[in-house]
Design an enzyme around this catalytic site. Sequence first.
Site, mmCIF file in Angstrom:
data_model
loop_
_atom_site.group_PDB
_atom_site.id
_atom_site.type_symbol
_atom_site.label_atom_id
_atom_site.label_comp_id
_atom_site.label_asym_id
_atom_site.label_seq_id
_atom_site.Cartn_x
_atom_site.Cartn_y
_atom_site.Cartn_z
ATOM 1 N N LYS A 9 0.819 -1.210 0.000
ATOM 2 C CA LYS A 9 0.000 0.000 0.000
ATOM 3 C C LYS A 9 0.860 1.270 0.000
ATOM 4 O O LYS A 9 2.062 1.213 0.304
ATOM 5 C CB LYS A 9 -0.941 -0.033 1.214
ATOM 6 N N TYR A 49 -12.340 -1.925 -3.786
ATOM 7 C CA TYR A 49 -12.868 -2.129 -2.432
ATOM 8 C C TYR A 49 -14.401 -2.039 -2.388
ATOM 9 O O TYR A 49 -14.966 -1.760 -1.329
ATOM 10 C CB TYR A 49 -12.252 -1.120 -1.470
ATOM 11 N N PHE A 57 -15.549 3.555 6.927
ATOM 12 C CA PHE A 57 -14.183 3.928 6.554
ATOM 13 C C PHE A 57 -13.941 3.903 5.040
ATOM 14 O O PHE A 57 -12.828 4.150 4.583
ATOM 15 C CB PHE A 57 -13.168 3.027 7.269
ATOM 16 N N ARG A 85 -1.932 -14.206 4.249
ATOM 17 C CA ARG A 85 -2.661 -13.600 5.383
ATOM 18 C C ARG A 85 -1.850 -13.765 6.671
ATOM 19 O O ARG A 85 -1.834 -12.872 7.519
ATOM 20 C CB ARG A 85 -4.042 -14.241 5.552
ATOM 21 N N THR A 91 -5.428 -7.106 10.737
ATOM 22 C CA THR A 91 -5.727 -5.827 10.080
ATOM 23 C C THR A 91 -5.180 -4.642 10.881
ATOM 24 O O THR A 91 -4.597 -3.721 10.314
ATOM 25 C CB THR A 91 -7.260 -5.669 9.925
ATOM 26 N N ARG A 102 2.553 -6.356 9.002
ATOM 27 C CA ARG A 102 1.837 -5.221 9.594
ATOM 28 C C ARG A 102 2.430 -4.813 10.937
ATOM 29 O O ARG A 102 2.452 -3.623 11.272
ATOM 30 C CB ARG A 102 0.348 -5.537 9.702
ATOM 31 N N ASN A 112 -2.055 0.259 7.004
ATOM 32 C CA ASN A 112 -1.552 -1.025 7.495
ATOM 33 C C ASN A 112 -0.690 -1.785 6.476
ATOM 34 O O ASN A 112 -0.586 -3.008 6.520
ATOM 35 C CB ASN A 112 -2.710 -1.881 8.024
ATOM 36 N N HIS A 115 -2.173 -5.361 1.505
ATOM 37 C CA HIS A 115 -3.455 -6.035 1.276
ATOM 38 C C HIS A 115 -3.175 -7.462 0.848
ATOM 39 O O HIS A 115 -2.171 -7.728 0.173
ATOM 40 C CB HIS A 115 -4.247 -5.338 0.162
ATOM 41 N N GLU A 126 -9.970 -10.087 -7.587
ATOM 42 C CA GLU A 126 -8.926 -9.064 -7.403
ATOM 43 C C GLU A 126 -7.804 -9.202 -8.432
ATOM 44 O O GLU A 126 -7.287 -8.199 -8.930
ATOM 45 C CB GLU A 126 -8.377 -9.156 -5.983
HETATM 46 P P1 ATP Z 1 -7.138 -5.909 3.234
HETATM 47 O O1 ATP Z 1 -8.504 -6.179 2.629
HETATM 48 O O2 ATP Z 1 -6.585 -4.536 2.897
HETATM 49 O O3 ATP Z 1 -6.166 -7.012 2.969
HETATM 50 P P2 ATP Z 1 -8.142 -6.836 5.743
HETATM 51 O O4 ATP Z 1 -8.808 -7.911 4.945
HETATM 52 O O5 ATP Z 1 -7.268 -7.234 6.880
HETATM 53 O O6 ATP Z 1 -7.279 -5.891 4.813
HETATM 54 P P3 ATP Z 1 -10.651 -5.446 5.694
HETATM 55 O O7 ATP Z 1 -11.624 -5.609 6.794
HETATM 56 O O8 ATP Z 1 -10.880 -6.126 4.386
HETATM 57 O O9 ATP Z 1 -9.204 -5.803 6.271
HETATM 58 O O10 ATP Z 1 -10.494 -3.881 5.447
HETATM 59 C C1 ATP Z 1 -9.900 -3.392 4.267
HETATM 60 C C2 ATP Z 1 -8.986 -2.251 4.610
HETATM 61 O O11 ATP Z 1 -9.760 -1.160 5.102
HETATM 62 C C3 ATP Z 1 -7.987 -2.526 5.748
HETATM 63 O O12 ATP Z 1 -6.828 -3.183 5.325
HETATM 64 C C4 ATP Z 1 -7.677 -1.134 6.225
HETATM 65 O O13 ATP Z 1 -6.729 -0.455 5.393
HETATM 66 C C5 ATP Z 1 -9.041 -0.459 6.104
HETATM 67 N N1 ATP Z 1 -9.800 -0.553 7.350
HETATM 68 C C6 ATP Z 1 -10.354 -1.670 7.883
HETATM 69 N N2 ATP Z 1 -10.999 -1.409 9.029
HETATM 70 C C7 ATP Z 1 -10.858 -0.068 9.231
HETATM 71 C C8 ATP Z 1 -11.305 0.842 10.235
HETATM 72 N N3 ATP Z 1 -12.037 0.426 11.278
HETATM 73 N N4 ATP Z 1 -10.945 2.144 10.112
HETATM 74 C C9 ATP Z 1 -10.225 2.587 9.049
HETATM 75 N N5 ATP Z 1 -9.780 1.782 8.061
HETATM 76 C C10 ATP Z 1 -10.091 0.477 8.149
HETATM 77 MG MG MG Z 2 -9.934 -7.555 3.192
#
Ligand code: ATP
Ligand code: MG
Length: 137
Positions: A9, A49, A57, A85, A91, A102, A112, A115, A126
């Site tokens: 990212k 997304y 968010f 993962r 996350t 992370r 973070n 992805h 994706e």
């Molecule tokens: P990713 O999809 O990026 O691999 P993830 O699967 O661990 O991460 P998701 O729940 O899919 O997490 O959320 C997607 C992305 O949105 C997160 O990686 C983070 O950058 C952002 N995000 C998630 N939760 C929050 C939150 N509560 N506040 C702000 N940003 C968030």
């Molecule tokens: Mg995700």
Amino acid sequence: SERTLAIVKPDAVKKNAIGDIINRYEKAGLRPVAMRLMHMSKATAQGFYAVHKARPFFDSLCTFMSSGPCVVLVLQGDNAIKKNRELMGATDPAKAEQGTIRAAHGANIEFNAVHGSDAPETAKFEIGYFFAEMELV
Ligand code: ATP
Ligand code: MG
């Protein structure tokens, strides 16, 4: 073997962490089969997304993902989705296990560092979002 989509990212690119992160993939047996440095438009981030569009968010996330260049790559290896993962960690970097990407490079739950696809169906979507089949080597 299996394929997954990974993104280094914009926060991690700004911190010069591209090399460290790709090194971790390679050391874990995840081989890049497609890779591109790109600066996403906000619309491109919103499409990527889209599953999160109802989340509070979402707008902030898409602004962040289009704030600078990132590296999008397809990783291939045994259990690539789960393995990536595990390499990424939780996350929220504050909850990510020591030794994860992370924990090393994430600043907070939004910034973070990486992805990774979370399931075979999402990986297929994706990968296809960013790459044509003939770009996978
Ligand atoms: P990713 O999809 O990026 O691999 P993830 O699967 O661990 O991460 P998701 O729940 O899919 O997490 O959320 C997607 C992305 O949105 C997160 O990686 C983070 O950058 C952002 N995000 C998630 N939760 C929050 C939150 N509560 N506040 C702000 N940003 C968030
Ligand atoms: Mg995700």
